[in-house]
Enzyme design. Structure first.
Site, PDB file in Angstrom:
ATOM      1  N   LYS A  68      -1.683 -17.949  -2.761  1.00  0.00           N
ATOM      2  CA  LYS A  68      -0.984 -16.693  -2.478  1.00  0.00           C
ATOM      3  C   LYS A  68      -0.018 -16.860  -1.318  1.00  0.00           C
ATOM      4  O   LYS A  68      -0.352 -17.439  -0.285  1.00  0.00           O
ATOM      5  CB  LYS A  68      -2.012 -15.606  -2.143  1.00  0.00           C
ATOM      6  CG  LYS A  68      -1.470 -14.177  -2.049  1.00  0.00           C
ATOM      7  CD  LYS A  68      -0.973 -13.795  -0.661  1.00  0.00           C
ATOM      8  CE  LYS A  68      -2.086 -13.663   0.362  1.00  0.00           C
ATOM      9  NZ  LYS A  68      -2.865 -12.452   0.132  1.00  0.00           N
ATOM     10  N   THR A 139       2.235   1.087   4.852  1.00  0.00           N
ATOM     11  CA  THR A 139       1.702   0.894   3.502  1.00  0.00           C
ATOM     12  C   THR A 139       0.186   0.769   3.507  1.00  0.00           C
ATOM     13  O   THR A 139      -0.503   1.379   2.690  1.00  0.00           O
ATOM     14  CB  THR A 139       2.321  -0.365   2.875  1.00  0.00           C
ATOM     15  OG1 THR A 139       3.740  -0.197   2.802  1.00  0.00           O
ATOM     16  CG2 THR A 139       1.765  -0.616   1.486  1.00  0.00           C
ATOM     17  N   ASP A 226      -4.178  -9.932  11.889  1.00  0.00           N
ATOM     18  CA  ASP A 226      -4.400 -11.036  10.962  1.00  0.00           C
ATOM     19  C   ASP A 226      -3.660 -12.296  11.392  1.00  0.00           C
ATOM     20  O   ASP A 226      -3.490 -13.225  10.598  1.00  0.00           O
ATOM     21  CB  ASP A 226      -3.983 -10.639   9.545  1.00  0.00           C
ATOM     22  CG  ASP A 226      -2.521 -10.233   9.452  1.00  0.00           C
ATOM     23  OD1 ASP A 226      -1.845 -10.186  10.489  1.00  0.00           O
ATOM     24  OD2 ASP A 226      -2.056  -9.956   8.335  1.00  0.00           O
TER      25      ASP A 226
END
Length: 320
Positions: A68, A139, A226
C-alpha cells in the site's frame, strides 16, 4: 490482473459486518503470530507539509499479500483537493503475479482506519459511554464518526472540535437529518472534560490535549500521530493512564503517539499492550470503570490486507 477505481471500490466495501470482522482479525493476526509485517516505509516532505507511507505485509493462509502507498498532503484542502491519496496492490501469495491494482485514492486507508479506530474504542471504553468528542474536522474525523456510530449499535452523542469553528460546523451540518447526532464543541477543554470517549484525528506536531482535562473513566483513541514528530496528547496524560494499548507496540513506541513519552522514560515498554491480544482475550483490557485508557493506532499493513481482501472477495469471478 484487474484495476478497480475509487467509485467501484465504494460500491464493493463499506462500514459493514464483514469489513468490521476483517479489521478486527487484522489486529488479532499480529498478536497470534499469523502476520508478517515489515517496518513501515516513510517519506517526509516537510516543505510541502506532506508525507507518504508504504505499508506491506502478509497474513498466513491468505491468497494475496498487499503493498500500500498512501500520501497525505495536508494543505490540499486549501486547494479544494482531498488531503489523502494512494493505491493498494494485491499480489498472489501463490505465484507472485499481480492480482489487482486498487486505485482507491486513499479511501480504503481512511475506511480501514475509521473501522479500526471504532474497534479499538469499543474494546476499551466503558460500556455506558455516551458522549464521544471527536478532535479534528478532516476526512478521518468523518470516518471515525460513521464507524463509531455503526459499532455503537445504540444512540450516542458526538461533539466535534476543530481549530476552525466554521469547519466544525460544516462537518456537523453533513450529518444533519441523519440518525447520527453530531454537534459542535466550541471549547476544547470543555469537550474533553465532558466526554466519555475522545477520538483524536489531527496531524498535530504539538500536544494539545492536556492531562488535567481528562477525568477518570475516559477512553482516548489517538489516530493522528502516525509518523515521527506528530503528537496530540500531553505526555503527562500518557504517563498517568491506567492502560496503554497500541496496534503494534514497535511502531507506537518508535513514531506513534506514545513515542515521546516512552523516549522520555515516562513508562516502560512492557506497560504497552497490543490491541490484538486484548481482542483475542490473551491480555486483560479495561480494569475498572474509573480507568483512563488510551489506544495509539499507527496503522497496520494487516488492516490494508484485510480491507483489500474484503473488497476483492466481492468482485464476481475474480480468482485470487
Amino acid at each position: 490482473m484487474i484495476s478497480l477505481s475509487l467509485a467501484q471500490l465504494q460500491e464493493l466495501v463499506s462500514i459493514d459486518v464483514a469489513a468490521i470482522s476483517a479489521i478486527t482479525d487484522a489486529y488479532v493476526a499480529v498478536a497470534d503470530g499469523r502476520a508478517n509485517v515489515p517496518p513501515v516505509g516513510y517519506l517526509g516532505l516537510p516543505a510541502q507539509n506532506a508525507d507518504c507511507h508504504i505499508k506491506y505485509g502478509y497474513i498466513a493462509g491468505d491468497p494475496i499479500f498487499v503493498v500500500k502507498i498512501a500520501s497525505g498532503f495536508y494543505d490540499n484542502p486549501k486547494r479544494g483537493l482531498p488531503s489523502s491519496s494512494g493505491m493498494m496492490i494485491a499480489i498472489s501469495a501463490v505465484t507472485g503475479a499481480t492480482v489487482a491494482i486498487l486505485n482507491d485514492e486513499g479511501w480504503l486507508t481512511n475506511l480501514r482506519t475509521g473501522i479500526g479506530g471504532a474497534v479499538a474504542t469499543f474494546a476499551l471504553c466503558r460500556p455506558d459511554s455516551e458522549v464521544f468528542a471527536v478532535l479534528g474536522t478532516g476526512t478521518q474525523a468523518r470516518f471515525q464518526i460513521r464507524a463509531a456510530a455503526a459499532l455503537a449499535k445504540r444512540p450516542v452523542q458526538f461533539l466535534v472540535w476543530g481549530r476552525s469553528v466554521q469547519k466544525a460546523r460544516e462537518l456537523a451540518d453533513e450529518f444533519a437529518g441523519s440518525p447520527i447526532d453530531v454537534s459542535v464543541a466550541a471549547d476544547l477543554e470543555e469537550a474533553c472534560r465532558s466526554a466519555d470517549v475522545i477520538i483524536a484525528t489531527t496531524p498535530s506536531t504539538a500536544p494539545y490535549v492536556a492531562s488535567e482535562w481528562i477525568t477518570p473513566g475516559t477512553h482516548i483513541t489517538a489516530v493522528g500521530a502516525d509518523a515521527s514528530g506528530k503528537q496530540e496528547l500531553d505526555p503527562a496524560l500518557i504517563a498517568r493512564a491506567d492502560l496503554l494499548v497500541a496496534d503494534l507496540a514497535s511502531q507506537s513506541l518508535d513514531h506513534g503517539e506514545f513515542a515521546a513519552a516512552f523516549q522520555a522514560g515516562l513508562f516502560r515498554q512492557e506497560d504497552c499492550l497490543e490491541l490484538g491480544a486484548i481482542l483475542n482475550g490473551s491480555k486483560p483490557g479495561r480494569g475498572s470503570s474509573d480507568a483512563i485508557t488510551i489506544a495509539d493506532l499507527t496503522g497496520l499493513a494487516t488492516q490494508d490486507i484485510a480491507i483489500t481482501r474484503t473488497a476483492l472477495q466481492r468482485v464476481p469471478d475474480l480468482v485470487m
